[in-house]
Each structure stands twice: as structure tokens, then as C-alpha cells.
Design a protein around this motif. Sequence first.
Motif, PDB file in Angstrom:
ATOM      1  N   UNK A  23      74.254  72.985  -0.466  1.00 51.90           N
ATOM      2  CA  UNK A  23      72.632  72.867   0.226  1.00 51.90           C
ATOM      3  C   UNK A  23      71.831  72.203  -1.068  1.00 51.90           C
ATOM      4  N   UNK A  24      72.325  71.831  -2.206  1.00 56.69           N
ATOM      5  CA  UNK A  24      71.699  71.069  -3.130  1.00 56.69           C
ATOM      6  C   UNK A  24      71.296  69.938  -2.790  1.00 56.69           C
ATOM      7  N   UNK A  25      70.410  69.086  -3.662  1.00 59.95           N
ATOM      8  CA  UNK A  25      70.130  67.925  -3.569  1.00 59.95           C
ATOM      9  C   UNK A  25      71.211  67.026  -3.654  1.00 59.95           C
ATOM     10  N   UNK A  26      71.629  66.105  -2.542  1.00 59.98           N
ATOM     11  CA  UNK A  26      73.014  65.495  -2.687  1.00 59.98           C
ATOM     12  C   UNK A  26      72.473  64.137  -2.032  1.00 59.98           C
ATOM     13  N   UNK A  27      71.880  63.177  -2.712  1.00 62.70           N
ATOM     14  CA  UNK A  27      71.594  62.001  -2.647  1.00 62.70           C
ATOM     15  C   UNK A  27      71.448  60.939  -3.618  1.00 62.70           C
ATOM     16  N   UNK A  28      71.552  59.679  -3.643  1.00 61.00           N
ATOM     17  CA  UNK A  28      71.152  58.755  -4.594  1.00 61.00           C
ATOM     18  C   UNK A  28      70.332  57.600  -4.082  1.00 61.00           C
ATOM     19  N   UNK A  29      69.909  56.690  -4.737  1.00 62.86           N
ATOM     20  CA  UNK A  29      69.249  55.752  -4.229  1.00 62.86           C
ATOM     21  C   UNK A  29      69.485  54.210  -4.784  1.00 62.86           C
ATOM     22  N   UNK A  30      70.600  53.979  -4.576  1.00 63.71           N
ATOM     23  CA  UNK A  30      70.952  52.567  -5.122  1.00 63.71           C
ATOM     24  C   UNK A  30      70.044  51.522  -4.576  1.00 63.71           C
ATOM     25  N   UNK A  31      70.229  50.542  -5.605  1.00 63.54           N
ATOM     26  CA  UNK A  31      69.092  49.282  -5.240  1.00 63.54           C
ATOM     27  C   UNK A  31      69.897  47.958  -4.732  1.00 63.54           C
ATOM     28  N   UNK A  32      69.048  47.432  -3.639  1.00 60.80           N
ATOM     29  CA  UNK A  32      69.633  45.942  -3.160  1.00 60.80           C
ATOM     30  C   UNK A  32      68.696  45.034  -3.786  1.00 60.80           C
ATOM     31  N   UNK A  33      68.871  43.832  -4.326  1.00 63.46           N
ATOM     32  CA  UNK A  33      68.311  42.973  -5.028  1.00 63.46           C
ATOM     33  C   UNK A  33      68.318  41.651  -4.262  1.00 63.46           C
ATOM     34  N   UNK A  34      67.097  40.744  -4.330  1.00 61.23           N
ATOM     35  CA  UNK A  34      67.282  39.509  -3.950  1.00 61.23           C
ATOM     36  C   UNK A  34      66.143  38.787  -4.279  1.00 61.23           C
ATOM     37  N   UNK A  35      66.212  37.505  -4.286  1.00 63.14           N
ATOM     38  CA  UNK A  35      65.180  36.535  -4.714  1.00 63.14           C
ATOM     39  C   UNK A  35      64.129  36.581  -3.502  1.00 63.14           C
ATOM     40  N   UNK A  36      62.984  36.456  -3.915  1.00 67.59           N
ATOM     41  CA  UNK A  36      61.952  36.466  -2.655  1.00 67.59           C
ATOM     42  C   UNK A  36      61.973  35.732  -1.757  1.00 67.59           C
ATOM     43  N   UNK A  37      62.421  34.268  -2.006  1.00 65.40           N
ATOM     44  CA  UNK A  37      62.521  33.412  -1.375  1.00 65.40           C
ATOM     45  C   UNK A  37      63.793  33.406  -0.573  1.00 65.40           C
TER      46      UNK A  37
END
Length: 356
Positions: free
Chosen positions: A314-328
Motif C-alpha cells: 500500500x505504499x506509493x507505487x507509480x512512476x511518470x515516464x516521459x513521452x517526447x515529440x516535436x511540436x510540429x
Amino acid sequence: MESLTTSSPRLSVRRRGPELIVPAKPTPCEVKKLSDIDDQEGLHFQLPILMYYHSVPSMKEKDVVGIIREAMSEALVFYYPFAGRIIQGPNRKLMVECKGQGILFIEADADITIEQLNDSMQLLPCPFIEDLLYDVPGSSGILGCPLLLIQVTQLACGGFVFAIRLNHTMSDALGLAKFLMATAEFARGAKAPSIFPVWQRDILYARDPPHVTHAHREYDEIPINDHNKKSIMTLDQPNMAHRSFLFGPREITSLRNHFPPHLRKCSTFEVLTACLWKCRTAALELDPDEIIRLSCMINLGGKGNQLQLPVGYYGNAFAFPAALSRAGDLCKNPLAYAIDLIRKSKDLMSEEYIRC
């Protein structure tokens, strides 16, 4: 998609003085270390949650608040670290001092019905948060304060609002839900929870010494300059308007119709995240070559993840990986492009990724 900007009814809440609910039986006196995910600076805050319950005829003559109070005391015997206090050890490591100090509890009532609150339930932030979850002076610190603050407000219709504030270093929403499920089971007469809590925060300790095998783009430091300042927004800007939008089944189906057949079974989370990421980027009119990143919380115990957490963890069990892209690229391509990037970031979740 409906924009929710309705006016809210006035609310007058009468509260009794705050009290401490302690475990119903003696519990171990000990100090327990939090995991390295729990201990992140970004989780040093209080998380408020409101839950609304309609009146149930079978509960009409019963003391709902008393039942909840007693059930929480029983649940704390098993989840006794929630009754402790966060302290700081060597190298600023956060730990829980378990001495059965208790959680804060407030009983309240309001002359309003749940039907009158209906529209405000969907507004973010809730206009009644300070009435339905009173901030007891001196209780909101991370160190040395109760880890849970609960207010149960009984309504004129017989329903009630269950509001809870969680010290986020202790648990995430899914972990808190296990404690609340145990409380509900005790309220219904159970003698023990159906899922026994598991501490084992060492499962999510980082390697010592560190051994980095993945690029964690979510932790990139992004200097703010004239080129990218439009894309970096904070929530405290004076000219920011707050609006809530309701995406129902019709809106979700409409968005899915923009996807190729092999993506039409993607999750609602993926649909909405892709849509909001693309729309926000287009609205900001950014330089097409600017790199835009999206970070979203991914549950480590979710389906397909290689990290096998105990069911009762019941502890914190998450991560927040990043998705990247050029704006265009994000703006000119169909939504399926954003969906694919989000899925690839989710696929990064593994024991190797988390520990490095």
C-alpha cells in the motif's frame, strides 16, 4: 463535451471538535523506513479526496459516523503505520514512527442534500473543499503530523460526504483504497481484512550504489528561455481560467472514431491523454521544432508490468515516464501518433527502469 461552469449552492457546515482515532488494539512500537519512491520531494504534500454517498434506507436509524469511527479503529490495527507520524532520519530519509498516535477525525453536518450538491461534485477544484475537509490548525505538515485527516459530513437527505486528506509520502490513491476497503469490511462486521496489508517498502529502494541503465527523460532539467517559455505553464498564473469538462461515453466514442482499427480498443486514459496533449500543443502555437514532453503517472502494479508487487502493498507505487515529440509532428499527425508515443512510454515500466 460539456463545460461545467454552473453556480454552486451555499453551504453551512457545523463541525464538532477534531478527535484522534487510535488502533482498537495495541500495535507494534517501531520505526519503519519509507521507500525511495515514497521519499521523493515531489510527494511532500497533502492529497485531498472527497467521496459522496446517497442515503440508504437500511441505514436510516443507524449511527453512520459511529460505525465509520469504530471500523477505522479496527482497520488501524492492521494498517497501524497510518496511525504514526513521519520523522526524518539520517541523510533526510523519511521514516514512520509507529506509536499508535492516531488519525484525525471530524464529525460534521450540513443542511443541504446530495442532490443540491450534484453539480458541484463535478467541479474542480471543489468549491466546498474547505467546508467539507476542515484544515485543523497545525495538522498539515509532512513531519510530525497525523497522516490522515478525515471529515464525515452528514447531509439533510440522509447521505453523507466522506472527505479524507492523505500525507502522500505514506501512500498513493490505490494504497489508500486498500485501507478504506478494510474499513468498509469492518463496518460490515468482518473480523479481519480480506487483503492483508504488506509494508515491504524495501522493494522500491534504489540500487546502492546507483547503476543507471535507462534514460529518465522525466527528470531532465529544462531551462526556461524566450524560445520555450510559452510551453512551460504553472497553475498559479493570474490569467489562468479554471474550467471543468465532462467527457462522457459519446465524447470518448467520437475520439475513438479518429483512430485506425487496431487502436480503437485503447484505454480511455490513452484516448483523453493523447487528445489533451495534442490540443494543448496546438493551442500554444509553439515553434514546430520545439520538443514537447508529456509525463503521466503509471501504476507499477498494473497489467503487463514486470515489477511484481505483493497484492497487499500500500505504499506509493507509480512512476511518470516521459513521452517526447516535436511540436510540429504532434500537431500535424493524427491522434494515433500521440497514442503510440504514450504507449511506448508506458512500456518502459519494468523493474530495471524503476530501480535505476
